[in-house]
Design an enzyme around this catalytic site. Structure first.
Site, PDB file in Angstrom:
ATOM      1  CG  ASN A   1      -3.640  -2.361   6.989  1.00  0.00           C
ATOM      2  OD1 ASN A   1      -3.528  -2.036   5.815  1.00  0.00           O
ATOM      3  ND2 ASN A   1      -4.685  -3.022   7.452  1.00  0.00           N
TER       4      ASN A   1
ATOM      5  CE1 TYR B   1      -9.376  -3.045   0.478  1.00  0.00           C
ATOM      6  CE2 TYR B   1      -8.345  -1.040  -0.323  1.00  0.00           C
ATOM      7  CZ  TYR B   1      -8.266  -2.244   0.351  1.00  0.00           C
ATOM      8  OH  TYR B   1      -7.063  -2.655   0.909  1.00  0.00           O
TER       9      TYR B   1
ATOM     10  CD  GLU C   1      -8.878  -8.953  -3.501  1.00  0.00           C
ATOM     11  OE1 GLU C   1      -9.724  -8.646  -2.643  1.00  0.00           O
ATOM     12  OE2 GLU C   1      -7.736  -9.368  -3.219  1.00  0.00           O
TER      13      GLU C   1
ATOM     14  CE  LYS D   1      -3.918  -2.282   2.317  1.00  0.00           C
ATOM     15  NZ  LYS D   1      -4.893  -2.194   3.429  1.00  0.00           N
TER      16      LYS D   1
HETATM   17  P1  ADP Z   1      -7.795  -6.859   5.675  1.00  0.00           P
HETATM   18  O1  ADP Z   1      -7.001  -5.906   4.798  1.00  0.00           O
HETATM   19  O2  ADP Z   1      -6.978  -7.351   6.832  1.00  0.00           O
HETATM   20  O3  ADP Z   1      -8.436  -7.975   4.884  1.00  0.00           O
HETATM   21  P2  ADP Z   1     -10.446  -5.627   5.814  1.00  0.00           P
HETATM   22  O4  ADP Z   1     -10.754  -6.371   4.539  1.00  0.00           O
HETATM   23  O5  ADP Z   1     -11.389  -5.792   6.953  1.00  0.00           O
HETATM   24  O6  ADP Z   1      -8.978  -6.005   6.354  1.00  0.00           O
HETATM   25  O7  ADP Z   1     -10.350  -4.075   5.519  1.00  0.00           O
HETATM   26  C1  ADP Z   1      -9.756  -3.600   4.328  1.00  0.00           C
HETATM   27  C2  ADP Z   1      -8.833  -2.456   4.681  1.00  0.00           C
HETATM   28  O8  ADP Z   1      -9.616  -1.374   5.178  1.00  0.00           O
HETATM   29  C3  ADP Z   1      -7.820  -2.723   5.793  1.00  0.00           C
HETATM   30  O9  ADP Z   1      -6.673  -3.407   5.353  1.00  0.00           O
HETATM   31  C4  ADP Z   1      -7.508  -1.322   6.255  1.00  0.00           C
HETATM   32  O10 ADP Z   1      -6.622  -0.645   5.362  1.00  0.00           O
HETATM   33  C5  ADP Z   1      -8.878  -0.667   6.176  1.00  0.00           C
HETATM   34  N1  ADP Z   1      -9.612  -0.764   7.455  1.00  0.00           N
HETATM   35  C6  ADP Z   1     -10.169  -1.877   7.999  1.00  0.00           C
HETATM   36  N2  ADP Z   1     -10.783  -1.598   9.160  1.00  0.00           N
HETATM   37  C7  ADP Z   1     -10.613  -0.264   9.350  1.00  0.00           C
HETATM   38  C8  ADP Z   1     -11.014   0.656  10.378  1.00  0.00           C
HETATM   39  N3  ADP Z   1     -11.728   0.242  11.441  1.00  0.00           N
HETATM   40  N4  ADP Z   1     -10.671   1.944  10.244  1.00  0.00           N
HETATM   41  C9  ADP Z   1      -9.967   2.373   9.165  1.00  0.00           C
HETATM   42  N5  ADP Z   1      -9.557   1.569   8.161  1.00  0.00           N
HETATM   43  C10 ADP Z   1      -9.867   0.266   8.255  1.00  0.00           C
END
Ligand code: ADP
Ligand code: MG
Length: 138
Positions: free
Chosen positions: A112, A49, A126, A9
């Site tokens: 992250n 997304y 994807e 990212k």
């Molecule tokens: P992952 O990437 O671990 O699969 P998710 O699919 O739940 O997690 O979420 C997609 C992305 O959205 C996350 O990697 C993160 O960048 C963002 N995200 C998830 N939860 C939150 C949150 N509570 N607040 C802000 N950003 C979030």
């Protein structure tokens, strides 16, 4: 053999750790079968997304994902989807295990550092979002 989509990212690219991240995939037995560095538009990020469009963080997440370049990769290996998720660590870096990418590099739950597909179906969708068949060579 399974394939999964990974993204370094914008925060990972900004921190100059593309190589360190890719090296973790290789050290864990995943093979890179496609790779490119691109910059998503806001609309590209919204499309990618789309499953999260009702979430409160959707606007902020898609701003973040389009603020700078990303590196998109296709990883191949046995159980590549779950193996990549293990190497990445939990979504929230505060909950991520020691030695995971998110524990070591993530700023917070949003920034992250890496994305990884979460199922065979999402991996397929994807991978096709970013790569055509000619760009993936096993
Ligand atoms: P992952 O990437 O671990 O699969 P998710 O699919 O739940 O997690 O979420 C997609 C992305 O959205 C996350 O990697 C993160 O960048 C963002 N995200 C998830 N939860 C939150 C949150 N509570 N607040 C802000 N950003 C979030
Ligand atoms: Mg996810």
């Amino acid at each position: 053999m399974e394939r999964t989509l990974s993204i370094v990212k914008p925060d990972g690219v900004e921190k100059n750790v593309i190589g360190e991240i890719i090296s973790r995939f290789e050290k864990n037995g995943l093979k890179i079968v496609a790779l490119k560095r691109i910059k998503l538009t806001k609309s590209d990020a919204e499309g990618f997304y789309a499953v999260h469009k009702e979430r409160p963080f959707f606007g902020s997440l898609t701003d973040f994902m389009s603020r700078g370049p990303v590196v998109v990769l296709v990883l191949e290996g046995e159980n590549a989807i779950s193996k990549n998720r293990e190497i990445m660590g939990a979504t929230n870096p505060e909950e991520a295990d020691e030695g995971t990418i998110r524990k070591d590099f993530a700023t917070n739950i949003e920034e992250n550092t890496v994305h990884g597909s979460d199922s065979p179906e999402s991996a397929d969708t994807e991978i096709k979002y970013f790569f055509n068949a000619l760009e993936i060579t096993g």
